[in-house]
Design an enzyme around this catalytic site. Structure first.
Site, PDB file in Angstrom:
ATOM      1  N   ARG A  26      37.281  39.889  50.883  1.00  0.00           N
ATOM      2  CA  ARG A  26      37.312  40.668  52.131  1.00  0.00           C
ATOM      3  C   ARG A  26      35.964  41.319  52.415  1.00  0.00           C
ATOM      4  O   ARG A  26      35.866  42.205  53.263  1.00  0.00           O
ATOM      5  CB  ARG A  26      38.377  41.740  52.032  1.00  0.00           C
ATOM      6  CG  ARG A  26      38.172  42.624  50.815  1.00  0.00           C
ATOM      7  CD  ARG A  26      39.102  43.748  50.872  1.00  0.00           C
ATOM      8  NE  ARG A  26      39.035  44.535  49.669  1.00  0.00           N
ATOM      9  CZ  ARG A  26      39.399  45.784  49.628  1.00  0.00           C
ATOM     10  NH1 ARG A  26      39.838  46.370  50.716  1.00  0.00           N
ATOM     11  NH2 ARG A  26      39.332  46.448  48.509  1.00  0.00           N
ATOM     12  N   ASP A  43      34.025  42.082  37.222  1.00  0.00           N
ATOM     13  CA  ASP A  43      33.570  41.787  38.589  1.00  0.00           C
ATOM     14  C   ASP A  43      33.179  43.069  39.325  1.00  0.00           C
ATOM     15  O   ASP A  43      32.661  43.007  40.439  1.00  0.00           O
ATOM     16  CB  ASP A  43      34.640  41.032  39.380  1.00  0.00           C
ATOM     17  CG  ASP A  43      35.978  41.739  39.370  1.00  0.00           C
ATOM     18  OD1 ASP A  43      36.470  42.074  38.281  1.00  0.00           O
ATOM     19  OD2 ASP A  43      36.537  41.974  40.452  1.00  0.00           O
TER      20      ASP A  43
HETATM   21  P1  AMP Z   1      38.697  44.861  43.795  1.00  0.00           P
HETATM   22  O1  AMP Z   1      39.879  45.366  43.046  1.00  0.00           O
HETATM   23  O2  AMP Z   1      38.459  45.585  45.096  1.00  0.00           O
HETATM   24  O3  AMP Z   1      37.474  44.788  42.953  1.00  0.00           O
HETATM   25  O4  AMP Z   1      39.052  43.383  44.249  1.00  0.00           O
HETATM   26  C1  AMP Z   1      39.347  42.360  43.346  1.00  0.00           C
HETATM   27  C2  AMP Z   1      39.410  41.028  44.068  1.00  0.00           C
HETATM   28  O5  AMP Z   1      40.445  41.018  45.047  1.00  0.00           O
HETATM   29  C3  AMP Z   1      38.141  40.666  44.811  1.00  0.00           C
HETATM   30  O6  AMP Z   1      37.952  39.291  44.706  1.00  0.00           O
HETATM   31  C4  AMP Z   1      38.459  41.075  46.221  1.00  0.00           C
HETATM   32  O7  AMP Z   1      37.674  40.386  47.158  1.00  0.00           O
HETATM   33  C5  AMP Z   1      39.921  40.715  46.329  1.00  0.00           C
HETATM   34  N1  AMP Z   1      40.620  41.499  47.359  1.00  0.00           N
HETATM   35  C6  AMP Z   1      40.935  42.811  47.292  1.00  0.00           C
HETATM   36  N2  AMP Z   1      41.574  43.207  48.403  1.00  0.00           N
HETATM   37  C7  AMP Z   1      41.676  42.125  49.217  1.00  0.00           C
HETATM   38  C8  AMP Z   1      42.235  41.879  50.509  1.00  0.00           C
HETATM   39  N3  AMP Z   1      42.841  42.852  51.212  1.00  0.00           N
HETATM   40  N4  AMP Z   1      42.153  40.631  51.003  1.00  0.00           N
HETATM   41  C9  AMP Z   1      41.563  39.649  50.312  1.00  0.00           C
HETATM   42  N5  AMP Z   1      41.025  39.807  49.099  1.00  0.00           N
HETATM   43  C10 AMP Z   1      41.073  41.031  48.540  1.00  0.00           C
HETATM   44 MG    MG Z   2      35.594  44.368  43.226  1.00  0.00          MG
END
Ligand code: AMP
Ligand code: MG
Length: 491
Positions: A98, A258
């Site tokens: 996103r 990540d």
């Molecule tokens: P994060 O927990 O924010 O580090 O996200 C972990 C993974 O989930 C990453 O690859 C993000 O891009 C994906 N991600 C988190 N929220 C969304 C969303 N609403 N739509 C698509 N991908 C998401």
């Molecule tokens: Mg992230």
């Protein structure tokens, strides 16, 4: 120019883009344009940061540009590819689900900076996600990342926040959608390396490592083993960063590989929070059931993440596996000592010490232990160390007993009390983004589109080391009924 952006969506020149990531091979990213939204409205634009970046967007286009509706000339939007260990489990393909990188600019100091929209719509890496961000998490990241910057801690920055006019579905129901524009030294993570390593793609791995050396650690080029030097430099940056986090009571909340930036900046402010009462086991994140990312675990987790990074680098460090492993292991095994050095230097500053004595770590730990036993507020205690700190202890005599040793230690230094006081004021903030204040600001915005608390909090947190008596209420811990014990990713 992004030839895949329809002409009617092109914004006028707002910056001199100098994109480099998009010049890497196709496996590194997917070209992706932001998805338009119905009704972009600007919440906040960071003028000072924009000036630093040489950005000159016309005021009338701010909302449209930072919602992703207009694409600035020179931007080459893309979603980055990466993998990562999430809560210890390896996911071979994550990627920006996103987030969309508009491009890079060279700032006033000559540093290359990424400009990225977070919540700008689906990408090829969205999996089941909607590609969107909710208003609450966008405001949280804006507040906390800017607060971290003002505290003097390496971090990504917030350039803009807009609402989209769309409602999006989250666990708590329909909530307002928003987009955060994030500025980073780069968005390369440990997970970016893991993506290529897990596929055995050594050529891309080497290209990535060279890219990172050029962009962040050019000094590695002069080393006998540049890739080993890179590993060491990244480890040092993380050791310094985590020590800084601990000294302001910061809990990142999701230290997945990540979410660990190779640049050494704090990145991805999800369920992060600052603690009030000192307790090393503090966890806020509602999804961190086992306390993997608890306050005091952060150095160990950083070390674990760096070991995963080291594994990806083995084939680059030496073609003989044994040699590579033994060289990399030395770096990984040296991390805790390096972290301890940074932590101790920071502890001395917090205690107002100018010199080094063997007992200093013990002195700091004794204070922390007394704070823990007496439910003392972390920030207030340090800020008032040479004032009324004792009043923050359940049993004030616990502080008095410790302070005898501290005063004796100080008396062995030539500096005057006022010199000491200046040092301590610069190391012990009066203001942190207290969780309950952040939550109040978010709720006012979400429920009543009232951004006054958000604005006020942002203003206070811009000068965390100044007393600002007019904002004294932001320095105090929550009342019983105001406590916020859990934070949510909201993704
Ligand atoms: P994060 O927990 O924010 O580090 O996200 C972990 C993974 O989930 C990453 O690859 C993000 O891009 C994906 N991600 C988190 N929220 C969304 C969303 N609403 N739509 C698509 N991908 C998401
Ligand atoms: Mg992230």
């Amino acid at each position: 120019m992004a030839d895949y952006a329809p002409v009617e969506r092109l914004a006028p020149n707002i910056a001199s883009f100098a994109n480099s990531y998009v010049r890497l091979p196709a496996a590194f990213y997917a070209s992706t344009v932001p998805t338009t939204v119905p009704e972009p409205r600007l919440i906040k634009f960071n003028d000072a940061l924009a000036r630093e970046l040489g950005l000159t967007p016309p005021a009338s286009d701010l909302a449209a540009i930072f919602a992703g509706n207009l694409i600035p000339a020179g931007a080459e939007p893309l979603a980055m590819t990466y993998a990562g260990h999430q809560f210890g489990g390896f996911v071979p393909q994550l990627g920006d689900g996103r987030a969309i990188l508009l491009g890079e600019v060279i700032d006033a100091q000559g540093q290359r900076r990424d400009i990225q929209l977070k919540g700008a719509g689906r990408t090829p890496f969205s999996r089941r996600g909607d590609g969107r961000a909710a208003l609450g998490p966008v405001l949280r990241e804006y507040l906390v990342s800017e607060a971290m910057h003002a505290l003097g801690i390496p971090t990504t920055r917030a350039l803009a926040a807009v609402t989209t006019g769309q409602q999006i579905l989250r666990e708590e129901g329909m909530v307002p959608g928003a987009v955060l524009t994030r500025v980073a030294a780069s968005h390369v993570r440990v997970g970016t390396f893991q993506y290529f390593a897990s596929r055995g793609d050594e050529m891309s791995l080497r290209q990535l490592a060279d890219y990172v050396i050029n962009r962040h650690y050019p000094q590695a080029k002069a080393a006998e083993r540049p890739y080993l030097a890179l590993l060491q430099l990244v480890a040092t940056a993380q050791a310094r960063l985590i020590a800084q986090w601990l000294h302001v009571g910061f809990i990142h909340g999701v230290m997945n590989t990540d979410n660990m930036a190779i640049s050494g900046q704090t990145i991805d402010f999800g369920p992060c929070a600052f603690m009030d009462v000192f307790d090393p086991a503090t966890v806020y994140s509602a999804i961190d059931h086992y306390g993997r990312y608890a306050y005091a675990n952060q150095p160990r987790i950083a070390n674990w993440n760096l070991a995963r990074f080291a594994e990806t680098m083995l084939p680059l460090i030496d073609e003989r596996q044994n040699t590579a492993v033994s060289q990399a292991s030395q770096v990984i095994e040296g991390f805790q000592a390096q972290f301890a050095d940074f932590w101790l230097a920071g502890a001395r500053a917090k205690l107002g010490l100018f010199t080094a004595e063997d007992g200093d770590a013990g002195l700091m730990n004794d204070l922390l232990e007394a704070m823990h036993k007496n439910q003392a507020d972390f920030t207030l205690t340090f800020r008032a160390l040479n004032g009324d700190a004792r009043s923050h202890f359940n049993d004030p005599s616990a502080f008095d007993a410790w302070a005898i040793n501290w005063r004796a230690r100080c008396s062995r230094e030539p500096q005057s009390p006022s010199e000491r006081s200046v040092k301590m004021q610069a190391a012990n903030p009066a203001f942190i983004p207290r969780n309950h204040r952040v939550e109040q600001a978010l709720q006012a915005a979400i429920q009543h589109a009232d951004y006054s608390l958000f604005e006020e909090l942002l203003l206070v947190l811009a000068n965390p080391y100044q007393d600002q008596p007019e904002f004294a209420r932001y320095a105090t811990p929550p009342e019983l009924g105001e406590r916020v014990l859990h934070t949510f990713c909201g993704t």
